[in-house]
Motif scaffolding. Structure first.
Motif, mmCIF file in Angstrom:
data_model
loop_
_atom_site.group_PDB
_atom_site.id
_atom_site.type_symbol
_atom_site.label_atom_id
_atom_site.label_comp_id
_atom_site.label_asym_id
_atom_site.label_seq_id
_atom_site.Cartn_x
_atom_site.Cartn_y
_atom_site.Cartn_z
ATOM 1 N N TYR A 20 0.834 -1.200 0.000
ATOM 2 C CA TYR A 20 0.000 0.000 0.000
ATOM 3 C C TYR A 20 0.872 1.254 0.000
ATOM 4 N N ALA A 21 1.939 1.227 0.809
ATOM 5 C CA ALA A 21 2.799 2.405 0.938
ATOM 6 C C ALA A 21 3.520 2.724 -0.368
ATOM 7 N N LEU A 22 4.044 1.706 -1.033
ATOM 8 C CA LEU A 22 4.785 1.935 -2.278
ATOM 9 C C LEU A 22 3.861 2.436 -3.388
ATOM 10 N N ILE A 23 2.667 1.888 -3.444
ATOM 11 C CA ILE A 23 1.704 2.359 -4.446
ATOM 12 C C ILE A 23 1.342 3.819 -4.185
ATOM 13 N N ALA A 24 1.099 4.140 -2.918
ATOM 14 C CA ALA A 24 0.731 5.513 -2.573
ATOM 15 C C ALA A 24 1.879 6.477 -2.819
ATOM 16 N N SER A 25 3.115 6.055 -2.479
ATOM 17 C CA SER A 25 4.261 6.948 -2.692
ATOM 18 C C SER A 25 4.534 7.151 -4.177
ATOM 19 N N ALA A 26 4.278 6.113 -4.986
ATOM 20 C CA ALA A 26 4.439 6.259 -6.434
ATOM 21 C C ALA A 26 3.436 7.262 -6.973
ATOM 22 N N ALA A 27 2.217 7.220 -6.442
ATOM 23 C CA ALA A 27 1.203 8.180 -6.868
ATOM 24 C C ALA A 27 1.602 9.588 -6.462
ATOM 25 N N ARG A 28 2.240 9.709 -5.302
ATOM 26 C CA ARG A 28 2.654 11.026 -4.811
ATOM 27 C C ARG A 28 3.693 11.660 -5.737
ATOM 28 N N ARG A 29 4.603 10.832 -6.277
ATOM 29 C CA ARG A 29 5.647 11.380 -7.139
ATOM 30 C C ARG A 29 5.069 11.994 -8.404
ATOM 31 N N ALA A 30 3.875 11.556 -8.779
ATOM 32 C CA ALA A 30 3.228 12.104 -9.970
ATOM 33 C C ALA A 30 2.516 13.413 -9.668
ATOM 34 N N ILE A 31 2.490 13.778 -8.412
ATOM 35 C CA ILE A 31 1.778 14.991 -7.998
ATOM 36 C C ILE A 31 2.785 16.110 -7.760
ATOM 37 N N ARG A 32 2.614 17.233 -8.391
ATOM 38 C CA ARG A 32 3.536 18.351 -8.229
ATOM 39 C C ARG A 32 2.839 19.582 -7.650
ATOM 40 N N SER A 33 1.529 19.630 -7.722
ATOM 41 C CA SER A 33 0.793 20.796 -7.252
ATOM 42 C C SER A 33 0.690 20.806 -5.735
ATOM 43 N N ALA A 34 1.077 21.942 -5.133
ATOM 44 C CA ALA A 34 0.962 22.085 -3.683
ATOM 45 C C ALA A 34 -0.503 21.995 -3.261
ATOM 46 N N ARG A 35 -1.397 22.501 -4.088
ATOM 47 C CA ARG A 35 -2.818 22.450 -3.764
ATOM 48 C C ARG A 35 -3.306 21.008 -3.713
ATOM 49 N N VAL A 36 -2.844 20.190 -4.666
ATOM 50 C CA VAL A 36 -3.244 18.783 -4.683
ATOM 51 C C VAL A 36 -2.679 18.062 -3.463
ATOM 52 N N GLN A 37 -1.418 18.331 -3.126
ATOM 53 C CA GLN A 37 -0.815 17.698 -1.952
ATOM 54 C C GLN A 37 -1.561 18.089 -0.676
ATOM 55 N N ARG A 38 -1.950 19.357 -0.610
ATOM 56 C CA ARG A 38 -2.692 19.821 0.571
ATOM 57 C C ARG A 38 -4.058 19.110 0.649
#
Length: 208
Positions: A165-183
């Motif tokens: 679960y963690a690796l899948i989620a972290s891989a998805a995070r790397r595709a995210i660059r927007s601070a708004r999306v991360q927030r």
């Protein structure tokens, strides 16, 4: 203990750990919020928490919790309050563009402690182990040896599940660059953790 006794336990455990709960939710939230480094730290905390909870149940803590409504309720509220606290922290977490190495050790230690506490302070898990494990024990073989094997099997499966679960989620995070999306991710994860805490608080002893 024969392979025929171990295999049903392994299959049942694999199905159990695959069902997302507060622990998996915490792993996903931290992986999305902080990346692979902290996903691994969270997984380690989950593994140690599972070892603690299962060992405690095997030593009789589960029986004590099942017999004492007061102790059960107290531990349930502690665990629920902690989940809510983590949810609030994640919801309010600032979004940073880069990792700050000077804070890495402290943050990793805190995340490890959070994952451990959420996993170990789950009275439902402790009582579940007491009810679940004996069903697979061979009465004609040494009980303690079997319990050690069952505990090792469950912890390994739970750890691999959390890591996945963690690796899948972290891989998805790397595709995210927007601070708004991360927030948004942080706040969504925080809200879900708060919801899990509220659910744990209202969960009835009879449902164990």
């Amino acid at each position: 203990m024969t392979f025929a006794h171990w295999l049903p336990f392994a299959i049942a455990s694999a199905i159990l750990v695959a069902i997302p709960g507060p622990t998996v939710l915490l792993v996903i939230s931290y992986a999305l919020g902080h990346g692979r480094r902290y996903a691994l730290v969270t997984t380690a905390g989950v593994a140690l928490g599972d070892i603690t909870a299962m060992t405690a149940s095997m030593l009789g803590l589960g029986v004590l919790l099942a017999a004492s409504a007061t102790l059960f309720t107290a531990l349930k509220w502690v665990g629920a309050a902690y989940l809510i606290y983590l949810g609030i922290k994640l919801w309010r977490a600032p979004v940073v563009a880069t990792d700050e190495s000077s804070m890495a050790e402290t943050r990793a230690g805190r995340i490890f402690a959070h994952a451990y506490a959420v996993t170990a302070l789950n009275p439902k898990s402790i009582i579940f182990f007491v009810a679940f494990v004996p069903q697979f024990i061979d009465p004609h073989a040494a009980a303690w040896a079997q319990m050690v094997i069952f505990e090792a099997t469950f912890v390994i499966l739970a750890t691999l599940n959390s890591l996945g679960y963690a690796l899948i989620a972290s891989a998805a995070r790397r595709a995210i660059r927007s601070a708004r999306v991360q927030r948004t991710i942080n706040r969504t994860g925080g809200t879900l953790l708060i919801g899990a805490g509220i659910f744990a608080a209202v969960w009835k002893k009879a449902a164990a």
